[in-house]
Design a protein around this motif. Structure first.
Motif, PDB file in Angstrom:
ATOM      1  N   THR A 175       0.679  -1.013  -0.009  1.00 17.42           N
ATOM      2  CA  THR A 175       0.042  -0.136   0.083  1.00 17.42           C
ATOM      3  C   THR A 175       0.817   1.270   0.161  1.00 17.42           C
ATOM      4  O   THR A 175       0.435   2.562  -0.517  1.00 17.42           O
ATOM      5  N   THR A 176       1.942   1.084   0.736  1.00 22.63           N
ATOM      6  CA  THR A 176       3.080   2.398   0.577  1.00 22.63           C
ATOM      7  C   THR A 176       3.359   2.608  -0.950  1.00 22.63           C
ATOM      8  O   THR A 176       3.389   3.733  -1.281  1.00 22.63           O
ATOM      9  N   LEU A 177       3.799   1.579  -1.486  1.00 25.32           N
ATOM     10  CA  LEU A 177       4.228   1.709  -2.956  1.00 25.32           C
ATOM     11  C   LEU A 177       3.002   2.322  -3.865  1.00 25.32           C
ATOM     12  O   LEU A 177       3.330   3.167  -4.663  1.00 25.32           O
ATOM     13  N   LEU A 178       1.813   1.950  -3.530  1.00 25.16           N
ATOM     14  CA  LEU A 178       0.768   2.354  -4.229  1.00 25.16           C
ATOM     15  C   LEU A 178       0.443   3.730  -4.034  1.00 25.16           C
ATOM     16  O   LEU A 178       0.143   4.596  -4.936  1.00 25.16           O
ATOM     17  N   TYR A 179       0.334   3.987  -2.614  1.00 23.73           N
ATOM     18  CA  TYR A 179       0.335   5.657  -2.587  1.00 23.73           C
ATOM     19  C   TYR A 179       1.440   6.397  -2.938  1.00 23.73           C
ATOM     20  O   TYR A 179       1.290   7.671  -3.290  1.00 23.73           O
ATOM     21  N   ALA A 180       2.491   5.887  -3.035  1.00 26.88           N
ATOM     22  CA  ALA A 180       3.727   6.577  -3.450  1.00 26.88           C
ATOM     23  C   ALA A 180       3.720   7.017  -4.771  1.00 26.88           C
ATOM     24  O   ALA A 180       3.937   8.037  -5.154  1.00 26.88           O
ATOM     25  N   ALA A 181       3.228   6.018  -5.600  1.00 33.44           N
ATOM     26  CA  ALA A 181       3.000   6.208  -6.968  1.00 33.44           C
ATOM     27  C   ALA A 181       2.060   7.108  -7.379  1.00 33.44           C
ATOM     28  O   ALA A 181       2.259   7.932  -8.382  1.00 33.44           O
ATOM     29  N   ALA A 182       0.948   6.677  -6.704  1.00 31.53           N
ATOM     30  CA  ALA A 182      -0.227   7.777  -7.071  1.00 31.53           C
ATOM     31  C   ALA A 182       0.119   9.217  -6.422  1.00 31.53           C
ATOM     32  O   ALA A 182      -0.186  10.126  -7.247  1.00 31.53           O
ATOM     33  N   GLY A 183       0.765   9.460  -5.367  1.00 32.36           N
ATOM     34  CA  GLY A 183       1.079  10.615  -4.929  1.00 32.36           C
ATOM     35  C   GLY A 183       1.948  11.341  -5.784  1.00 32.36           C
ATOM     36  O   GLY A 183       2.071  12.567  -6.106  1.00 32.36           O
ATOM     37  N   ALA A 184       3.065  10.421  -6.351  1.00 34.30           N
ATOM     38  CA  ALA A 184       4.104  11.229  -7.224  1.00 34.30           C
ATOM     39  C   ALA A 184       3.744  11.528  -8.539  1.00 34.30           C
ATOM     40  O   ALA A 184       3.648  12.615  -8.797  1.00 34.30           O
ATOM     41  N   GLY A 185       2.698  10.702  -9.016  1.00 36.83           N
ATOM     42  CA  GLY A 185       1.933  10.963 -10.167  1.00 36.83           C
ATOM     43  C   GLY A 185       1.395  12.343 -10.166  1.00 36.83           C
ATOM     44  O   GLY A 185       1.185  13.373 -11.145  1.00 36.83           O
ATOM     45  N   GLY A 186       0.518  12.327  -9.102  1.00 38.14           N
ATOM     46  CA  GLY A 186      -0.592  13.511  -8.892  1.00 38.14           C
ATOM     47  C   GLY A 186       0.363  14.601  -8.619  1.00 38.14           C
ATOM     48  O   GLY A 186      -0.003  15.699  -8.932  1.00 38.14           O
ATOM     49  N   TYR A 187       1.380  14.533  -7.907  1.00 38.77           N
ATOM     50  CA  TYR A 187       2.406  15.895  -7.796  1.00 38.77           C
ATOM     51  C   TYR A 187       3.040  16.296  -9.228  1.00 38.77           C
ATOM     52  O   TYR A 187       3.127  17.534  -9.308  1.00 38.77           O
ATOM     53  N   TYR A 188       3.411  15.204  -9.974  1.00 36.14           N
ATOM     54  CA  TYR A 188       3.976  15.766 -11.367  1.00 36.14           C
ATOM     55  C   TYR A 188       2.839  16.457 -11.986  1.00 36.14           C
ATOM     56  O   TYR A 188       3.089  17.521 -12.660  1.00 36.14           O
ATOM     57  N   TRP A 189       1.508  16.044 -12.066  1.00 34.25           N
ATOM     58  CA  TRP A 189       0.322  16.551 -12.979  1.00 34.25           C
ATOM     59  C   TRP A 189       0.229  18.137 -12.288  1.00 34.25           C
ATOM     60  O   TRP A 189      -0.006  19.114 -13.006  1.00 34.25           O
ATOM     61  N   LEU A 190       0.130  18.051 -10.957  1.00 37.36           N
ATOM     62  CA  LEU A 190      -0.239  19.360 -10.168  1.00 37.36           C
ATOM     63  C   LEU A 190       1.018  20.365 -10.471  1.00 37.36           C
ATOM     64  O   LEU A 190       0.697  21.501 -10.548  1.00 37.36           O
TER      65      LEU A 190
END
Length: 105
Positions: free
Chosen positions: A77-92
């Motif tokens: 779940t940490t890997l999933l949150y990290a991937a989603a968070g990093a992708g969202g940050y890149y877009w933001l």
């Protein structure tokens, strides 16, 4: 892209400890300013638009840190949150100034 990678790495590295969310997100945003300055070889133009977009990104990073700190139960779940968070940050990071410009101007 480098900022998103650093955020994902930070989230994975911090998953097994209690995080100081506001402090760590502020330190991360300071690192973002340093990385952007070193990559572009110039200091940012600090004005209200820059401040508003960086504040929006800081709030997002704080939210992602809180999500990992609160809901991460295992490494998957940490890997999933990290991937989603990093992708969202890149877009933001690419669109933050467009979002805040109507409110600041």
């Amino acid at each position: 892209m480098l900022e998103a990678f650093v955020l994902a790495f930070w989230l994975i590295w911090s998953s097994e400890r209690d995080m100081s969310i506001l402090t760590e997100s502020l330190v991360f945003m300071f690192l973002v300013m340093v990385m952007r300055g070193l990559i572009s070889f110039q200091a940012p133009e600090i004005n209200s638009l820059w401040f508003a977009s960086m504040s929006l990104q800081w709030a997002y990073v704080g939210l992602v840190f809180w999500l990992v700190n609160r809901f991460s139960t295992n490494f998957s779940t940490t890997l999933l949150y990290a991937a989603a968070g990093a992708g969202g940050y890149y877009w933001l990071a690419m669109n933050a100034t467009k979002w805040v410009q109507p409110y600041v101007s």
